[in-house]
Design an enzyme around this catalytic site. Structure first.
Site, PDB file in Angstrom:
ATOM      1  CG  HIS A 186      -1.885  -1.160   1.208  1.00 27.56           C
ATOM      2  ND1 HIS A 186      -2.318  -1.785   2.357  1.00 27.56           N
ATOM      3  CD2 HIS A 186      -2.495  -1.799   0.178  1.00 27.56           C
ATOM      4  CE1 HIS A 186      -3.160  -2.761   2.034  1.00 27.56           C
ATOM      5  NE2 HIS A 186      -3.281  -2.777   0.714  1.00 27.56           N
ATOM      6  CD  GLU A 189      -0.489   0.581   4.414  1.00 26.99           C
ATOM      7  OE1 GLU A 189       0.285  -0.399   4.412  1.00 26.99           O
ATOM      8  OE2 GLU A 189      -1.726   0.459   4.337  1.00 26.99           O
ATOM      9  CG  HIS A 291       0.877  -3.810   5.090  1.00 25.14           C
ATOM     10  ND1 HIS A 291       0.112  -3.398   4.028  1.00 25.14           N
ATOM     11  CD2 HIS A 291       1.312  -5.061   4.785  1.00 25.14           C
ATOM     12  CE1 HIS A 291       0.069  -4.351   3.115  1.00 25.14           C
ATOM     13  NE2 HIS A 291       0.803  -5.381   3.552  1.00 25.14           N
ATOM     14  CD  GLU A 370      -1.055  -3.554   8.967  1.00 30.82           C
ATOM     15  OE1 GLU A 370      -0.783  -2.339   8.785  1.00 30.82           O
ATOM     16  OE2 GLU A 370      -1.633  -4.259   8.111  1.00 30.82           O
TER      17      GLU A 370
END
Length: 458
Positions: A186, A189, A291, A370
């Protein structure tokens, strides 16, 4: 003569649309309104994602300091509106200096708009961003630095993106255990590529002219063969997208065909197609997908719970790796994260997610890591919050937990019975509360899905 303010996103990764400027000279206030531009429409998810913003304000003819209120008018229409609560905007006078970015503590999410004030003290340029940019120029510089140490690593292109950019992969190590680490599926990010920068700097000694005296690095390179992709979505990164590539494909939903939606393909997701093809050649014993998460103010690990290969082996490896990471770096924690699916049946809808597909395809430990866009609640820093520097440190410190679980990744038998209780798997929850948050009734969210929500009524 009143000061002049000019808004622009005409730089790599820029994203904003100028709406209007209002001023009241008598009362001495100025307001600048902007909107976040959407990504290209995503066919599979039926949405045009948007959330990431980064823009430049050039001030001219400023004679005395002036405080300006900035407003993102369409904040409520973004992909993760609940994530604006607790967000603080980054500000810098030099976007190329990752250490110069600080948090604007006046940031508020009110009546569907994200607002903050900034005191412009002199004429000149100021940048505002959701998270500090990691430009394509910086990416190419990172690749060039790695290329200098061709004796220690190999830099290769696995293919090209739709806009013709290379999908670079850095391979190094002489071990028999194959570890793939991919970053920034993504593109908004950006902390994910800072993580890659920290990891590669430690492995290759990029900050010490290739001199590596770190015993952990020396040890791990005898055990693992690494394949590291610093940026999976270079087109989206340059375009200022949040989640998609040049044609609107969310790469972390392109790892397998879903219904009539074929994936990955060279015409829609060549980035995933090329990486997965190489994975099939090398095999995978360990996989990490890096991410950033808009909503949760924590670093956390999301696993492949209830995938077809999930069982005591993968559950124990997941628990041991995450626990070792928390012991290595206090910015990592286990309790807060994406809740796992409810059953093996429900996860079948998500086999197009990278970690689930890799875990199933290669019967290996496959994890999504994350990092927060917000400040890190477990170690708060109001001035900088979660930052590029801490992202790099988290990337560099992944080597210790990888070494810890190495003997068990392909071990036979019930090896997990030898693990201590401190290595036990912890099922995460996304339920947390922070001071100042509006109570929210939220649907359960899997793998960073966009979810419906509504304020609770009293």
């Amino acid at each position: 003569m009143p000061a002049r303010f000019s808004v622009s996103d005409a730089f790599e990764g820029g994203n904003v649309e100028f709406v209007k400027q209002s001023a009241d000279e008598n009362n001495g206030w100025t307001k600048i309104a902007v909107k976040v531009k959407p990504d290209v429409y995503t066919e599979l998810e039926k949405i045009a994602h948007m959330q990431y913003f980064s823009f430049r304000v050039t001030v001219s003819d400023l004679e005395t300091p002036e405080q300006v209120t900035y407003v993102i008018e369409n904040a409520a229409a973004c992909s993760y509106p609940v994530a604006w609560q607790g967000t603080t905007v980054f500000v810098s006078a030099d976007k190329t200096d990752s250490e110069s970015w600080t948090r604007n503590s006046t940031t508020k999410y009110v009546d569907g708009q994200l607002t903050w004030t900034h005191l412009h003290e002199t004429s000149g340029t100021v940048y505002f961003s959701y998270f500090p940019p990691f430009s394509n120029e910086r990416h190419l510089s990172l690749i060039s630095k790695c290329s200098k140490y061709h004796g220690a690593c190999q830099v290769q292109s696995l293919g090209q993106s739709l806009d013709g950019r290379e999908i670079e992969c850095i391979s190094l190590g002489e071990g028999d255990t194959t570890c793939w680490i991919i970053h920034r599926q993504h593109p908004g990010e950006t902390m994910a590529e800072y993580y890659a920068e920290g990891l590669l700097t430690r492995l290759l000694g990029l900050d010490t002219n290739g001199q590596v005296d770190d015993p952990v690095v020396k040890d791990i390179l005898t055990k693992f063969k690494f394949y590291i992709v610093p940026c999976m979505c270079p087109d989206g990164a340059v375009r200022g997208h949040l989640r998609t590539n040049a044609c609107g494909a969310n790469l972390n939903r392109e790892w397998a065909t879903k219904g009539n939606y074929e994936a990955p393909t060279l015409y829609r997701s060549p980035e995933v197609f090329s990486v997965l093809k190489k994975m099939d050649e090398t095999g995978v014993d360990m996989f990490l997908d890096i991410h950033g998460d808009e909503e949760l103010p924590y670093n956390f690990i999301s696993g492949a719970e209830f995938c077809p290969t999930w069982g005591p082996r993968l559950e124990s490896l997941h628990g041991a790796f995450t626990a070792a990471y928390t012991r290595t770096n206090s910015d990592m924690q286990q309790d807060i994260g994406y809740p796992p699916p409810d059953s093996p049946e429900s996860v079948l809808d998500y086999l197009n997610v990278a970690s689930n597909q890799v875990a199933t395809r290669f019967d290996c430990l496959a994890l999504t890591l994350e990092m927060p866009f917000k400040d890190c609640a477990s170690n708060p820093d109001p001035e900088r919050g979660w930052s590029p520097a801490r992202s790099r440190m988290l990337g560099a410190s992944v080597l210790e937990p990888l070494l810890y679980i190495h003997p068990h990744l392909r071990a036979k038998g019930e090896f997990w019975t030898t693990f201590s209780s401190q290595d036990a798997y912890v099922q995460p929850t996304d339920k947390y509360e922070e001071e100042g948050f509006i109570p929210i009734k939220k649907e359960k969210r899997f793998y960073s899905d966009v979810r419906a929500f509504m304020p609770q009524t009293k």
